[in-house]
Design a protein around this motif. Structure first.
Motif, PDB file in Angstrom:
ATOM      1  N   ARG A  42       0.760  -1.342   0.114  1.00  0.00           N
ATOM      2  CA  ARG A  42      -0.191  -0.096   0.039  1.00  0.00           C
ATOM      3  C   ARG A  42       0.880   1.012  -0.013  1.00  0.00           C
ATOM      4  NH1 ARG A  42      -5.384  -0.742   1.628  1.00  0.00           N
ATOM      5  NH2 ARG A  42      -6.081  -2.781   1.895  1.00  0.00           N
ATOM      6  N   ALA A  43       0.893   2.084  -1.046  1.00  0.00           N
ATOM      7  CA  ALA A  43       1.436   3.307  -1.188  1.00  0.00           C
ATOM      8  C   ALA A  43       0.365   4.368  -1.327  1.00  0.00           C
ATOM      9  CB  ALA A  43       2.287   3.155  -2.363  1.00  0.00           C
ATOM     10  N   GLY A  44       0.233   5.306  -0.296  1.00  0.00           N
ATOM     11  CA  GLY A  44      -0.653   6.246  -0.452  1.00  0.00           C
ATOM     12  C   GLY A  44      -2.027   5.644  -1.004  1.00  0.00           C
ATOM     13  N   VAL A  52       8.832   2.214  -5.758  1.00  0.00           N
ATOM     14  CA  VAL A  52       7.860   2.862  -5.596  1.00  0.00           C
ATOM     15  C   VAL A  52       8.131   3.648  -4.149  1.00  0.00           C
ATOM     16  CG1 VAL A  52       5.493   2.786  -4.916  1.00  0.00           C
ATOM     17  CG2 VAL A  52       6.536   1.414  -6.487  1.00  0.00           C
ATOM     18  N   THR A 108       6.596   6.753  -1.556  1.00  0.00           N
ATOM     19  CA  THR A 108       5.508   7.754  -1.116  1.00  0.00           C
ATOM     20  C   THR A 108       6.112   8.799  -0.436  1.00  0.00           C
ATOM     21  OG1 THR A 108       4.113   5.802  -0.552  1.00  0.00           O
ATOM     22  CG2 THR A 108       3.538   8.014   0.360  1.00  0.00           C
ATOM     23  N   GLY A 166       2.613  12.710  -2.984  1.00  0.00           N
ATOM     24  CA  GLY A 166       1.944  11.621  -3.636  1.00  0.00           C
ATOM     25  C   GLY A 166       2.821  10.457  -3.671  1.00  0.00           C
ATOM     26  N   VAL A 167       2.509   9.798  -4.814  1.00  0.00           N
ATOM     27  CA  VAL A 167       3.156   8.471  -4.955  1.00  0.00           C
ATOM     28  C   VAL A 167       3.961   8.624  -6.396  1.00  0.00           C
ATOM     29  CG1 VAL A 167       3.039   5.893  -5.266  1.00  0.00           C
ATOM     30  CG2 VAL A 167       1.549   7.145  -3.558  1.00  0.00           C
ATOM     31  N   ARG A 168       5.306   8.105  -6.199  1.00  0.00           N
ATOM     32  CA  ARG A 168       6.165   8.247  -7.151  1.00  0.00           C
ATOM     33  C   ARG A 168       6.814   7.056  -7.521  1.00  0.00           C
ATOM     34  NH1 ARG A 168       9.082  14.212  -6.448  1.00  0.00           N
ATOM     35  NH2 ARG A 168       7.080  15.326  -7.326  1.00  0.00           N
ATOM     36  N   ALA A 169       6.927   6.598  -8.821  1.00  0.00           N
ATOM     37  CA  ALA A 169       7.333   5.215  -9.190  1.00  0.00           C
ATOM     38  C   ALA A 169       8.258   5.357 -10.267  1.00  0.00           C
ATOM     39  CB  ALA A 169       6.203   4.418  -9.624  1.00  0.00           C
ATOM     40  N   HIS A 200      11.770  12.392  -2.752  1.00  0.00           N
ATOM     41  CA  HIS A 200      11.164  12.806  -1.734  1.00  0.00           C
ATOM     42  C   HIS A 200      11.346  14.288  -1.655  1.00  0.00           C
ATOM     43  CE1 HIS A 200      10.014   9.410   0.738  1.00  0.00           C
ATOM     44  NE2 HIS A 200      11.070   8.901   0.412  1.00  0.00           N
ATOM     45  N   ASP A 223       4.104   9.893 -11.733  1.00  0.00           N
ATOM     46  CA  ASP A 223       3.864  10.668 -10.428  1.00  0.00           C
ATOM     47  C   ASP A 223       2.285  10.577 -10.062  1.00  0.00           C
ATOM     48  OD1 ASP A 223       3.116  12.505  -8.341  1.00  0.00           O
ATOM     49  OD2 ASP A 223       4.645  14.131  -9.082  1.00  0.00           O
ATOM     50  N   LEU A 273       0.404  -1.050 -10.617  1.00  0.00           N
ATOM     51  CA  LEU A 273      -0.256   0.105  -9.532  1.00  0.00           C
ATOM     52  C   LEU A 273      -1.623   0.217  -9.711  1.00  0.00           C
ATOM     53  CD1 LEU A 273       2.491   2.819  -9.999  1.00  0.00           C
ATOM     54  CD2 LEU A 273       2.234   0.995  -8.262  1.00  0.00           C
TER      55      LEU A 273
END
Length: 352
Positions: free
Chosen positions: A131-133, A157, A159, A163-166, A194, A226, A347
């Motif tokens: 779970r990411a965000g 991935v 957080t 938000g979430v970035r991958a 970050h 993003d 995702l």
């Protein structure tokens, strides 16, 4: 595939005994005139294919005993044909023992190298958070069965505050140099994801890190994501295969940018990076990022894996189970060891 390998091993294990039985039967049926006794050396010759030294010695002893029994049966015990058969079997058995020792040594060395390579790969590619965000994530990595040729496929991935970035990427080449480059990219991404306010800032940090290390002809294809909780994805594609968007209603679209861009690490070309590409991404939607080892995997007839046609397999409520179903389908399609590593990152927008 594992079952096929086991069958092959059993077949090679039975080959020495089968050859001894066939030669003995032919000798009994045709008589001593044609001189088949020396062919009993074929049994010990096959013995070095599988098993250990003791097994090879055992098969050699069985061949010698069989030769003596057949020589006695044919009334040839002690004559030139019988003696030549014993010498041939003894010589081939000795050679097979040496071959077995060498094969076992190479197998141990390869196992050690593979073990080190697998540990290095696991340290480099940490498990992604489930779970990411506002997203649920799952990852799959299938290594090519090419001895210890670990590759440079990468994924992560993160957080962050926004938000979430991958990222999913593929380093040119194989081996330790590719792994070192992948580690460099992942380290830079984990830090920049970050700190930077947008993906352009993240990709700029990756370019700086790579350009300090890579030469002019080395590069990394990558796609950066993003994910905005408001229902939007921003993508930056650096020469990487475009991801699949699987919408909640079952429709599938290819998130292909309008303009192509070169891979990361090619600042020598002095070409601007890609423009951000935005797509809608709401509850129930999924995005599948992957490396070219997936879409370039061929079956025995040379057909590429039809990823878009098989995306319906990602229907399980559990993202990990859904991605595993797709991975097993890929392996079944190839029905042989992969020629390139295949990484996939799924995702999924959480419904609640």
């Amino acid at each position: 595939m594992a079952e096929v390998n086991r069958r092959t091993q059993r077949l090679m294990g039975a080959l020495p005994f089968a050859s001894l039985g066939v030669v003995a039967a032919v000798d009994v049926l045709t008589g001593p005139d044609l001189g088949y006794l020396s062919l009993l050396a074929v049994g010990p010759a096959f013995a070095s294919l599988v098993g250990g030294v003791r097994r090879t010695v055992l098969i050699g002893v069985i061949a010698l005993v069989t030769s003596l029994v057949l020589a006695w049966y044919n009334g040839l015990l002690g004559d030139r044909q019988s003696n030549m058969s014993l010498v041939s079997i003894t010589g081939v058995t000795a050679a097979s023992i040496l071959a077995t020792v060498g094969r076992q040594r190479r197998e141990r060395e390869l196992a050690n190298v593979r073990s080190v390579a697998e540990v290095a790969q696991r340290v480099l590619l940490r498990p992604v958070p489930r779970r990411a965000g506002h997203l649920r994530a799952a990852v799959s990595y299938t290594s090519a069965n090419a001895e210890a040729r670990i590759g440079g496929d990468l994924y992560e991935v993160v957080t962050g505050p926004g938000g979430v970035r991958a990222i999913v990427g593929d380093v040119q080449g194989k081996g330790l140099e590719a792994v070192e480059t992948a580690a460099l990219v992942l380290g830079a991404f984990r830090e920049a994801a970050h700190d930077e306010t947008d993906l352009r800032g993240v990709s700029g940090r990756l370019e700086k890190a790579l350009n300090r290390r890579l030469s002019g002809e080395e590069f990394v294809t990558a796609i950066l994501v993003d994910a905005d909780p408001a229902g939007k994805l921003t993508l930056l594609n650096y020469g990487h295969p475009p991801p699949l968007i699987i919408h909640a209603d079952g429709t599938i679209t290819l998130a292909e940018p309008a303009d192509s861009a070169p891979p990361l690490g090619l600042a020598v070309l002095e070409v601007e990076g890609p423009n951000p590409h935005q797509v809608a991404f709401g509850p129930g939607d999924q995005i599948l990022l992957y490396t070219d080892g997936v879409i370039e995997a061929r079956d025995r007839a040379g057909r590429f894996y039809p990823l878009a046609e098989r995306a319906f397999l990602l229907k399980d409520d559990d993202p990990e189970a859904a991605l595993e179903a797709l991975r097993l389908d890929l392996v079944h399609h190839v029905d042989a060891p992969l020629h390139d590593d295949a990484a996939m990152l799924l995702l999924r927008f959480r419904d609640g």
